[in-house]
Design an enzyme around this catalytic site. Structure first.
Site, PDB file in Angstrom:
ATOM      1  N   LYS A  75       0.850  -1.189   0.000  1.00  0.00           N
ATOM      2  CA  LYS A  75       0.000   0.000   0.000  1.00  0.00           C
ATOM      3  C   LYS A  75       0.882   1.234   0.000  1.00  0.00           C
ATOM      4  O   LYS A  75       1.953   1.246   0.645  1.00  0.00           O
ATOM      5  CB  LYS A  75      -0.888  -0.039   1.253  1.00  0.00           C
ATOM      6  CG  LYS A  75      -1.874   1.110   1.380  1.00  0.00           C
ATOM      7  CD  LYS A  75      -2.770   0.913   2.611  1.00  0.00           C
ATOM      8  CE  LYS A  75      -3.805   2.000   2.776  1.00  0.00           C
ATOM      9  NZ  LYS A  75      -4.698   1.763   3.932  1.00  0.00           N
ATOM     10  N   SER A 150      -9.617   1.841   2.997  1.00  0.00           N
ATOM     11  CA  SER A 150      -8.757   2.611   2.129  1.00  0.00           C
ATOM     12  C   SER A 150      -7.770   1.758   1.340  1.00  0.00           C
ATOM     13  O   SER A 150      -7.225   2.235   0.351  1.00  0.00           O
ATOM     14  CB  SER A 150      -7.987   3.642   2.948  1.00  0.00           C
ATOM     15  OG  SER A 150      -7.152   3.003   3.890  1.00  0.00           O
ATOM     16  N   SER A 174      -9.765  -0.566   7.145  1.00  0.00           N
ATOM     17  CA  SER A 174      -9.200  -0.405   5.806  1.00  0.00           C
ATOM     18  C   SER A 174      -8.562  -1.638   5.194  1.00  0.00           C
ATOM     19  O   SER A 174      -8.262  -1.626   4.002  1.00  0.00           O
ATOM     20  CB  SER A 174      -8.170   0.713   5.806  1.00  0.00           C
ATOM     21  OG  SER A 174      -8.833   1.927   5.621  1.00  0.00           O
TER      22      SER A 174
END
Ligand code: GLN
Length: 475
Positions: A75, A150, A174
């Site tokens: 990420k 996210s 997330s």
């Protein structure tokens, strides 16, 4: 292409049926074919191929590490030395990490191959990946729908087999919510199980890094490598890290609670409710005790989460001032305009909304009414979650009230968006670990997950029951 687990792939590599290099090549092809999903912000093609060849050579001499052959994406809020890291924000456009996050060091030391950097909501704030400065990520199961957030890029990269696993970060869901929306496995470890060193902070008393995978076994292996004491992060526990992969066989009958209000909650898609009830029955038929418990805080959890996380974010994001690194406005001509213009231009709308909300709840006039009160509510949630876990081994709940929604459907309504977190904020508020497993599908063919939580540092047992439940629901 789909290997059921890394261990299986490693057997094939060792047997000479395939090589790390050809695995990387196939993932690169998939990345190329799925460019339009916008999961990757950057692909490290040559670097990954070179590393694959090096690791293939290690296989020849039997010196390969535990994660040899694992092709993993990061990420875009996890530092990887010499590579860009931006938290999908314009404010960090072009910024390069000057050191590795501890988790990256540990993965590399065990011969994982990092294939690229994954899109996410800006500074991990969001539940749909629509808040990225680099565009939406599309759900591979239906490209008109969001992948969740996210860690949306991480989830889609695993969903569409552009890598074997990905790292995400979870502050309020997330990792688990996008895992639910994409039919992948996602885990938020206990707060303090995994080092946050090198993770771009959102809300430091909540943030944890964790894996998104296509199997529980891979999750166990990756956690085992990442977890444990780190001198650079004082919040990491010294608790020894068990051998998670060996702990995967559940022994004995367990006591499992489910929260009555979660199953009865109005916003829950009836298909998800039916699925929960099936899971309860399936566990009972295996001899586990499954009982409803009361936990009357469902309405308070999301507000409490948002007061505390925006407060922490407003403080954490103060460092992006335009002075030391990141975006600096070209129109700035003094100190104040450097701050103002750089931040105005660099941050997106949702990040600004949260910085303002956080600054407000921390302001001297309102501190007690919001921040202090939310801290108290958090204590109560922690205390009463712990009480449930005194008499039960696990808590079962849906990961999300529904499967993935359409792109644009909630982007103008922050409150509706925040409610997507209703079942995922309890674990980070309480600090406990939680796993989402892909077991369900709504009538429109979209996946959704079930979630299991356990006491602090009980990841071994949690992985075991998650695997058992997954297998039961597959039948
Ligand atoms: N959707 C939640 C939020 O926007 C969760 C984010 C996260 O876990 N990083 O805060």
């Amino acid at each position: 292409m789909k290997h059921t687990s890394l261990l299986e792939l490693q057997h094939e590599i060792a047997a000479g049926n395939t090589s790390c290099r050809s695995v990387v090549e196939r993932y690169l092809q998939n990345i190329d074919q799925n460019k339009h999903l916008n999961a990757f912000l950057e692909v490290h093609s040559n670097e990954a191929l070179e590393r694959a060849s090096e690791i293939d050579a290690k296989y020849q001499s039997g010196e390969q590490g535990k994660l040899a052959g694992l092709v993993i994406g990061l990420k875009d809020n996890i530092s990887h030395k010499g590579h860009r890291v931006s938290a999908s924000s314009k404010i960090l456009e072009g910024f390069e990490a000057v050191f590795n996050a501890t988790v990256v060091d540990r993965l590399l030391a065990e011969d994982a191959i990092v294939i690229g950097r994954l899109n996410c909501d800006e500074f991990a704030m969001g539940a749909s990946n629509e808040n990225s400065a680099y565009g939406n990520v599309l759900n591979a199961a239906d490209e008109t729908r969001v992948p969740g957030g996210s860690s949306g890029g991480s989830a889609v990269a695993v969903q569409a087999e552009m890598c074997m696993a990905a790292l995400g970060s979870d502050t309020g869901g997330s990792i688990r919510q996008p895992a639910s929306f994409t039919g992948t496995f996602g885990m938020k470890p206990t707060y303090g199980r995994v080092s946050r060193w090198g993770l771009l902070a959102y809300a430091s008393s909540f943030d944890q890094i964790g894996p998104i995978t296509n199997s529980i076994d891979d999750m166990a292996l990756i956690l085992e490598v990442m977890a444990g004491k780190d001198e650079r992060d004082a919040t990491v526990s010294e608790n020894p890290v068990p051998n998670y992969i060996n702990a995967l066989e559940v022994s004995g009958k367990k006591r499992i609670a489910y929260i009555r209000d979660c199953v009865e909650s109005e916003g829950l898609n009836p298909e998800v409710r039916d699925h929960m009830n099936k899971a309860i029955e399936a566990l009972r038929s295996e001899g586990h005790e499954v009982e409803a418990v009361d936990f009357p805080y469902l309405d308070y959890m999301v507000p409490c989460y948002y007061v505390l996380t925006t407060a922490e974010a407003s403080s954490n994001l103060a460092r992006y001032s335009g002075l030391l690194y990141g975006h600096r406005s070209e129109d700035a001509n003094d100190l104040e305009s450097t701050f103002k213009l750089s931040r105005t231009e660099g941050f997106g709308e949702e990040v600004k909304r949260r910085i303002m909300a956080g600054t407000f709840v921390l302001s001297s006039d309102y501190y007690d009414a919001y921040y202090t009160k939310a801290q108290r509510v958090r204590r109560i949630i922690q205390r009463d979650t712990a009480k449930i876990l005194d008499s039960f081994d696990f808590i079962l709940l849906p990961t999300t009230p529904d499967s993935a929604f359409k792109i644009g459907e909630r982007s103008d309504d922050p409150i509706a968006m925040y409610l997507a977190d209703i079942f995922t904020v309890q674990a980070p508020l309480a600090g406990i670990p939680a796993i989402s497993i892909p077991t369900g599908e709504t009538g429109n063919g979209m996946p959704f997950g079930l979630q299991l939580m356990s006491n602090n540092f009980e990841e071994a047992g949690l992985l075991g029951i998650a695997k058992e439940l997954y297998n039961l629901m597959k039948k």
